[in-house]
Design an enzyme around this catalytic site. Structure first.
Site, PDB file in Angstrom:
ATOM      1  N   GLY A 239       0.827  -1.197   0.000  1.00 42.27           N
ATOM      2  CA  GLY A 239       0.000   0.000   0.000  1.00 42.27           C
ATOM      3  C   GLY A 239       0.862   1.248   0.000  1.00 42.27           C
ATOM      4  N   HIS A 240       0.205   2.377   0.263  1.00 45.67           N
ATOM      5  CA  HIS A 240       0.917   3.658   0.165  1.00 45.67           C
ATOM      6  C   HIS A 240       1.269   4.261   1.521  1.00 45.67           C
ATOM      7  CE1 HIS A 240      -0.661   4.388  -4.219  1.00 45.67           C
ATOM      8  NE2 HIS A 240       0.016   3.273  -4.085  1.00 45.67           N
ATOM      9  N   GLY A 241       1.033   3.531   2.601  1.00 44.94           N
ATOM     10  CA  GLY A 241       1.425   4.019   3.922  1.00 44.94           C
ATOM     11  C   GLY A 241       0.366   4.893   4.573  1.00 44.94           C
TER      12      GLY A 241
END
Ligand SMILES: *[C@@H]1O[C@H](CO)[C@@H](O)[C@H](O)[C@H]1NC(C)=O
Length: 391
Positions: A239-241
């Site tokens: 994911g993107h955090g």
């Protein structure tokens, strides 16, 4: 015998004169015609159970037994006559195989204007794969439904829920007060578009504990007006955090304050802990933010503040963000970066970041100390800070 009798009788009498103490209205969705066969549309049955629970003047409990329940979009609306509705789910709720059935609705399951709702357990399988394929093919597709949303609600508890393959965001908390989420699991492929795990905005007193989020977009995204937000024991990746922002899209915007991320692990994510704002005028802000005890494993941008967001370079007249970022603490952040620049503060030239505090930061890139880059960022560092602070 006769001497013991009152002991047995007393509690019964007490119940009789004070029914509110234990008279929980129990509702099983099967009694309303729901079928655990994964094929029969159970939407009406769930709605009927909700309507009865909501109209009850005593606490109500809706039970969803084991099995697969096919459901279209449902809105569970308040206001209710009681403030204690529990939905206990042992089964799986599944969306129709054709993504278009729920794809144009904002939400698959929406709770609106409710007070005192708990969801315990349950698997929500939105079957997003078909919609993602449509989106990735470049065709025109429905935008997709958020799997579970709470809006204008308070005193919400979600424990042990799993969200699988949402079409869009998995869970959204918007305009709420006092929300506790614990042991939430989010699962979607790293390539699935716009599948943020948990999105919080315009809400205060939201707590997310002990949760694991694997998805294609932000793990947790924090929008304007999120205050007093606490996240602890969160695992993200793919994911993107965790991202505060994008903020400052609008001129007039509620700020973000008092956000804590404590004990988090990021595995192979695009970002670790990020603050992001549009490069355009706004009165928004992000302040009193704490990132503490964080482990990064092969994260592309472990620590990042990016105030120059302007996709396609459109509608950002002077390319400067109005969002003020201040009092951000990074404490005990360690692990590995997948790129050389592990710490990047790219702040607004008009409103430089202030009060950034780094303490005990240790990030490596290919077994060497990584690099840091600063623009318009002010603050202090304490103890070991590697890469060396550029504040
Ligand atoms: C900050 O938020 C936490 C909950 O996350 C709350 O307990 C605390 O009181 C808040 N602090 C302030 C100053 O509002």
């Amino acid at each position: 015998m006769t001497t013991r009798r009152p002991l047995i009788f007393l509690p019964l009498l007490f119940l009789f004169i004070n029914p509110s103490i234990s008279a929980v209205l129990k509702l099983n969705v099967l009694s309303y015609g729901a079928k655990p066969d994964g094929a029969t549309d159970s939407t009406k049955a769930f709605l009927a159970a909700w309507t009865q629970a909501c109209a009850s003047t005593s606490p109500a409990s809706i039970y969803v037994p084991k099995g697969r329940f096919l459901l279209r979009s449902v809105t569970f609306k308040g206001q209710c006559k009681n403030r204690a509705i529990t939905i206990r789910i042992d089964g799986t709720l599944v969306a129709p195989a054709d993504y278009r059935v729920i794809g144009n609705a904002d939400n698959w399951f929406a709770f609106q204007d409710v007070d005192g709702v708990s969801i315990l357990g349950g698997k929500l399988d939105a079957k997003g794969t078909g919609l993602w394929a449509c989106k990735n093919s470049g065709k025109s597709c429905p935008s997709g439904a958020t799997t579970l949303s709470f809006s204008k609600s308070k005193n919400i508890v979600v424990v042990g829920l799993t969200s699988l393959n949402s079409q869009m965001f998995h869970i959204v908390i918007n305009g709420c007060q006092n929300v506790k989420m614990q042991r939430v699991t989010v699962i979607a492929p790293g390539t699935s578009p716009n599948t943020d795990g948990i999105h919080v905005q315009l809400s205060t007193g939201v707590t997310i504990l002990d949760s694991k989020i694997q998805t294609g977009d932000d793990c947790v995204s924090i929008g304007p007006g999120a205050t007093n937000l606490w996240m602890e024991k969160i695992t993200c990746g793919p994911g993107h955090g965790i991202s505060i922002g994008s903020l400052g899209k609008d001129q007039n915007e509620a700020g973000v304050k008092n956000v804590t991320v404590k004990t988090a692990t990021f595995i192979g994510t695009q970002n670790g802990v990020r603050i992001k704002s549009w490069a355009k005028p706004s009165n928004g802000f992000a302040r009193n933010i704490v990132f503490q005890h964080v482990t990064m494993k092969n994260v592309q941008n472990p620590i990042v503040i990016d105030q120059n967001y302007c996709p396609g370079n459109k509608n950002c007249p002077d390319q400067v963000s109005g969002v003020k970022v201040s009092d951000v603490t990074y404490q005990d952040i360690h692990g590995t970066s997948a790129t050389q620049v592990a710490v990047k503060f790219d702040c607004s030239s008009k409103h430089p970041c202030s009060g950034i505090r780094m303490e005990g930061v240790s990030l490596t890139y290919k077994n060497e100390v990584a690099a840091a880059s600063c623009k318009h960022a002010g603050g202090t560092s304490f103890g070991v800070v590697q890469p060396t602070s550029c504040l």
